[in-house]
Design a protein around this motif. Sequence first.
Motif, PDB file in Angstrom:
ATOM      1  N   ILE A 111       0.854  -1.191   0.000  1.00 41.78           N
ATOM      2  CA  ILE A 111       0.000   0.000   0.000  1.00 41.78           C
ATOM      3  C   ILE A 111       0.889   1.241   0.000  1.00 41.78           C
ATOM      4  CG2 ILE A 111      -1.766   1.274   1.273  1.00 41.78           C
ATOM      5  CD1 ILE A 111      -2.646  -1.466   2.428  1.00 41.78           C
ATOM      6  N   PRO A 112       0.727   2.143  -0.973  1.00 41.20           N
ATOM      7  CA  PRO A 112       1.616   3.309  -1.088  1.00 41.20           C
ATOM      8  C   PRO A 112       1.503   4.241   0.112  1.00 41.20           C
ATOM      9  CG  PRO A 112       0.323   2.981  -3.103  1.00 41.20           C
ATOM     10  CD  PRO A 112      -0.276   2.092  -2.067  1.00 41.20           C
ATOM     11  N   ALA A 113       2.608   4.939   0.404  1.00 41.25           N
ATOM     12  CA  ALA A 113       2.600   5.944   1.475  1.00 41.25           C
ATOM     13  C   ALA A 113       1.891   7.214   1.040  1.00 41.25           C
ATOM     14  CB  ALA A 113       4.037   6.257   1.894  1.00 41.25           C
ATOM     15  N   ASP A 114       1.904   7.507  -0.258  1.00 42.62           N
ATOM     16  CA  ASP A 114       1.217   8.696  -0.756  1.00 42.62           C
ATOM     17  C   ASP A 114      -0.293   8.487  -0.628  1.00 42.62           C
ATOM     18  OD1 ASP A 114       1.268  11.264  -2.508  1.00 42.62           O
ATOM     19  OD2 ASP A 114      -0.153   9.927  -3.514  1.00 42.62           O
ATOM     20  N   PRO A 115      -1.015   9.387   0.055  1.00 46.39           N
ATOM     21  CA  PRO A 115      -2.441   9.145   0.300  1.00 46.39           C
ATOM     22  C   PRO A 115      -3.287   9.069  -0.964  1.00 46.39           C
ATOM     23  CG  PRO A 115      -1.778  11.341   1.069  1.00 46.39           C
ATOM     24  CD  PRO A 115      -0.535  10.602   0.746  1.00 46.39           C
ATOM     25  N   ALA A 116      -3.007   9.894  -1.961  1.00 39.21           N
ATOM     26  CA  ALA A 116      -3.788   9.842  -3.200  1.00 39.21           C
ATOM     27  C   ALA A 116      -3.591   8.493  -3.899  1.00 39.21           C
ATOM     28  CB  ALA A 116      -3.403  10.988  -4.121  1.00 39.21           C
ATOM     29  N   GLN A 117      -2.348   8.013  -3.937  1.00 34.90           N
ATOM     30  CA  GLN A 117      -2.084   6.714  -4.550  1.00 34.90           C
ATOM     31  C   GLN A 117      -2.746   5.588  -3.761  1.00 34.90           C
ATOM     32  OE1 GLN A 117       2.101   6.078  -5.170  1.00 34.90           O
ATOM     33  NE2 GLN A 117       2.402   8.066  -6.162  1.00 34.90           N
ATOM     34  N   ALA A 118      -2.748   5.719  -2.439  1.00 38.01           N
ATOM     35  CA  ALA A 118      -3.374   4.689  -1.603  1.00 38.01           C
ATOM     36  C   ALA A 118      -4.885   4.626  -1.859  1.00 38.01           C
ATOM     37  CB  ALA A 118      -3.099   4.969  -0.130  1.00 38.01           C
ATOM     38  N   VAL A 119      -5.517   5.781  -1.999  1.00 41.41           N
ATOM     39  CA  VAL A 119      -6.958   5.802  -2.269  1.00 41.41           C
ATOM     40  C   VAL A 119      -7.247   5.208  -3.643  1.00 41.41           C
ATOM     41  CG1 VAL A 119      -9.008   7.249  -2.550  1.00 41.41           C
ATOM     42  CG2 VAL A 119      -7.363   7.774  -0.744  1.00 41.41           C
ATOM     43  N   ARG A 120      -6.429   5.555  -4.641  1.00 38.55           N
ATOM     44  CA  ARG A 120      -6.625   4.989  -5.985  1.00 38.55           C
ATOM     45  C   ARG A 120      -6.500   3.468  -5.955  1.00 38.55           C
ATOM     46  NH1 ARG A 120      -4.323   9.937  -7.904  1.00 38.55           N
ATOM     47  NH2 ARG A 120      -2.203   9.153  -7.602  1.00 38.55           N
ATOM     48  N   LEU A 121      -5.541   2.969  -5.171  1.00 36.03           N
ATOM     49  CA  LEU A 121      -5.373   1.523  -5.060  1.00 36.03           C
ATOM     50  C   LEU A 121      -6.621   0.873  -4.471  1.00 36.03           C
ATOM     51  CD1 LEU A 121      -3.550  -1.031  -5.157  1.00 36.03           C
ATOM     52  CD2 LEU A 121      -2.824  -0.444  -2.838  1.00 36.03           C
ATOM     53  N   LEU A 122      -7.213   1.499  -3.450  1.00 38.96           N
ATOM     54  CA  LEU A 122      -8.412   0.955  -2.827  1.00 38.96           C
ATOM     55  C   LEU A 122      -9.522   0.733  -3.841  1.00 38.96           C
ATOM     56  CD1 LEU A 122      -8.697   3.176   0.391  1.00 38.96           C
ATOM     57  CD2 LEU A 122      -8.033   0.774   0.300  1.00 38.96           C
ATOM     58  N   LEU A 123      -9.625   1.633  -4.808  1.00 40.84           N
ATOM     59  CA  LEU A 123     -10.732   1.601  -5.758  1.00 40.84           C
ATOM     60  C   LEU A 123     -10.580   0.494  -6.798  1.00 40.84           C
ATOM     61  CD1 LEU A 123     -11.173   5.450  -6.295  1.00 40.84           C
ATOM     62  CD2 LEU A 123     -12.261   3.961  -4.608  1.00 40.84           C
ATOM     63  N   HIS A 124      -9.430  -0.160  -6.788  1.00 40.12           N
ATOM     64  CA  HIS A 124      -9.198  -1.241  -7.756  1.00 40.12           C
ATOM     65  C   HIS A 124      -8.717  -2.503  -7.036  1.00 40.12           C
ATOM     66  CE1 HIS A 124      -9.692   1.631 -11.052  1.00 40.12           C
ATOM     67  NE2 HIS A 124      -8.932   2.456 -10.347  1.00 40.12           N
ATOM     68  N   SER A 125      -9.151  -2.682  -5.802  1.00 40.17           N
ATOM     69  CA  SER A 125      -8.707  -3.816  -4.988  1.00 40.17           C
ATOM     70  C   SER A 125      -9.883  -4.669  -4.556  1.00 40.17           C
ATOM     71  CB  SER A 125      -7.968  -3.306  -3.739  1.00 40.17           C
ATOM     72  OG  SER A 125      -6.826  -2.554  -4.078  1.00 40.17           O
ATOM     73  N   VAL A 126      -9.569  -5.891  -4.169  1.00 35.20           N
ATOM     74  CA  VAL A 126     -10.564  -6.795  -3.590  1.00 35.20           C
ATOM     75  C   VAL A 126     -10.009  -7.309  -2.270  1.00 35.20           C
ATOM     76  CG1 VAL A 126     -11.563  -7.484  -5.801  1.00 35.20           C
ATOM     77  CG2 VAL A 126      -9.615  -8.758  -4.864  1.00 35.20           C
ATOM     78  N   PRO A 127     -10.878  -7.737  -1.346  1.00 31.60           N
ATOM     79  CA  PRO A 127     -10.393  -8.196  -0.037  1.00 31.60           C
ATOM     80  C   PRO A 127      -9.592  -9.493  -0.145  1.00 31.60           C
ATOM     81  CG  PRO A 127     -12.758  -7.699   0.021  1.00 31.60           C
ATOM     82  CD  PRO A 127     -12.344  -7.712  -1.414  1.00 31.60           C
ATOM     83  N   ALA A 128      -8.497  -9.543   0.593  1.00 31.43           N
ATOM     84  CA  ALA A 128      -7.676 -10.753   0.686  1.00 31.43           C
ATOM     85  C   ALA A 128      -7.302 -10.961   2.151  1.00 31.43           C
ATOM     86  CB  ALA A 128      -6.428 -10.629  -0.175  1.00 31.43           C
ATOM     87  N   PRO A 129      -7.221 -12.212   2.606  1.00 32.75           N
ATOM     88  CA  PRO A 129      -6.935 -12.451   4.031  1.00 32.75           C
ATOM     89  C   PRO A 129      -5.480 -12.163   4.385  1.00 32.75           C
ATOM     90  CG  PRO A 129      -7.048 -14.529   2.840  1.00 32.75           C
ATOM     91  CD  PRO A 129      -7.448 -13.466   1.862  1.00 32.75           C
ATOM     92  N   VAL A 130      -5.283 -11.503   5.522  1.00 27.26           N
ATOM     93  CA  VAL A 130      -3.938 -11.279   6.056  1.00 27.26           C
ATOM     94  C   VAL A 130      -3.936 -11.693   7.529  1.00 27.26           C
ATOM     95  CG1 VAL A 130      -3.447  -9.389   4.462  1.00 27.26           C
ATOM     96  CG2 VAL A 130      -4.369  -8.872   6.715  1.00 27.26           C
ATOM     97  N   GLN A 131      -2.790 -12.114   7.996  1.00 26.47           N
ATOM     98  CA  GLN A 131      -2.672 -12.569   9.380  1.00 26.47           C
ATOM     99  C   GLN A 131      -2.709 -11.400  10.356  1.00 26.47           C
ATOM    100  OE1 GLN A 131       0.257 -15.657  10.588  1.00 26.47           O
ATOM    101  NE2 GLN A 131       1.117 -14.070  11.905  1.00 26.47           N
ATOM    102  N   VAL A 132      -3.466 -11.579  11.430  1.00 27.85           N
ATOM    103  CA  VAL A 132      -3.428 -10.645  12.550  1.00 27.85           C
ATOM    104  C   VAL A 132      -3.163 -11.438  13.816  1.00 27.85           C
ATOM    105  CG1 VAL A 132      -4.846  -8.814  11.571  1.00 27.85           C
ATOM    106  CG2 VAL A 132      -5.958 -10.746  12.674  1.00 27.85           C
ATOM    107  N   ALA A 133      -2.700 -10.752  14.837  1.00 23.02           N
ATOM    108  CA  ALA A 133      -2.324 -11.408  16.087  1.00 23.02           C
ATOM    109  C   ALA A 133      -3.149 -10.841  17.226  1.00 23.02           C
ATOM    110  CB  ALA A 133      -0.834 -11.195  16.347  1.00 23.02           C
TER     111      ALA A 133
END
Length: 331
Positions: A111-133
């Motif tokens: 996920i990009p550090a630039d907020p505009a790039q991060a928002v653009r990425l969200l709009l073209h993403s689907v949920p995927a499982p990640v590990q949490v503790a």
Amino acid sequence: MPAPQFDPAAPLQFVVNAAAGSNAAASKREIIESVLQAQGRRGELAFCTPADLARVARVSAQKALSTRTAVVAVGGDGTLNTVAQAAHAAGCAMGVVPQGTFNYFARTHGIPADPAQAVRLLLHSVPAPVQVAGINDRLFLVNASLGLYPDLLEDREAYKARFGRSRWVAFVAACTTLLRAQRQWRLRIETGGTVRDVHTLTLFVGNNRLQLQQLGAEPEDTIAGTPGDGSMAALVLRPIGTLSMIGLMLHGAMGRLGEAAGVERFEFDHLVVRPTLPQGRRGVKVAFDGEVTTMRAPLDFRVLAKPLYLLGPQRSTATAEAVSRAEDAGA
């Protein structure tokens, strides 16, 4: 566990850690809304103060679940942790627009550090499982600890308030904390069917391989998976003298913490820690994902069976970008 239902056309639920009407809030709103407008998408922005963050996150997560969309955390590590707690409990997807100093969770998942790039990425993403503790009843994404490390975080926040946010300020604060380290902890550690007593200055538990790699503190693979993908890592810092502490700081600064004297590291998926506390005291100061709180002992660290569903690029892309950023940071 099946992935939550996700409708790409539904408005994303943004949780923004900034008081409504502030300059920071106005800037964040402009960035997010301009990207949404350019992409022909919709989103709902909920602004809140830190004191109201947990409540707003819970409400937004429930709304995301009912409308088959994602709740999006906009802020630093503490904001991400609070929103992740709400998303995980509700069972909805989560997105991230990172604004912290190190951003290990976001970088690990591409996920990009630039907020505009991060928002653009969200709009073209689907949920995927990640590990949490988990530690007792709390979820964490990157790390959790007791002993010296919570003191380090409190000192770091004090230095940031005085000198501003930067990696050098964080480093100087860490050096100050380490050089005045005094208190030793006696811990009974239970893991993998073994029980042992240790004396330590701090116990650090990592759920993020990128952070451990940058510290040079990855444990040897002794169980299935790697930290953040099947297991976690524990670092135990034995009591050491001032000269050894200076050596420890140099090793950490060079990304070679695992080579420092007095540092033990091991891998696990479930760990119970029973600290020896003064008579009548049940609570112990604990840090997780940059936040500090008091928890009742014993402390139960575990890889959670239920994943967090994160909006992000495909796993192979995320891994490649995380490695690239790690190399850039070390250059």
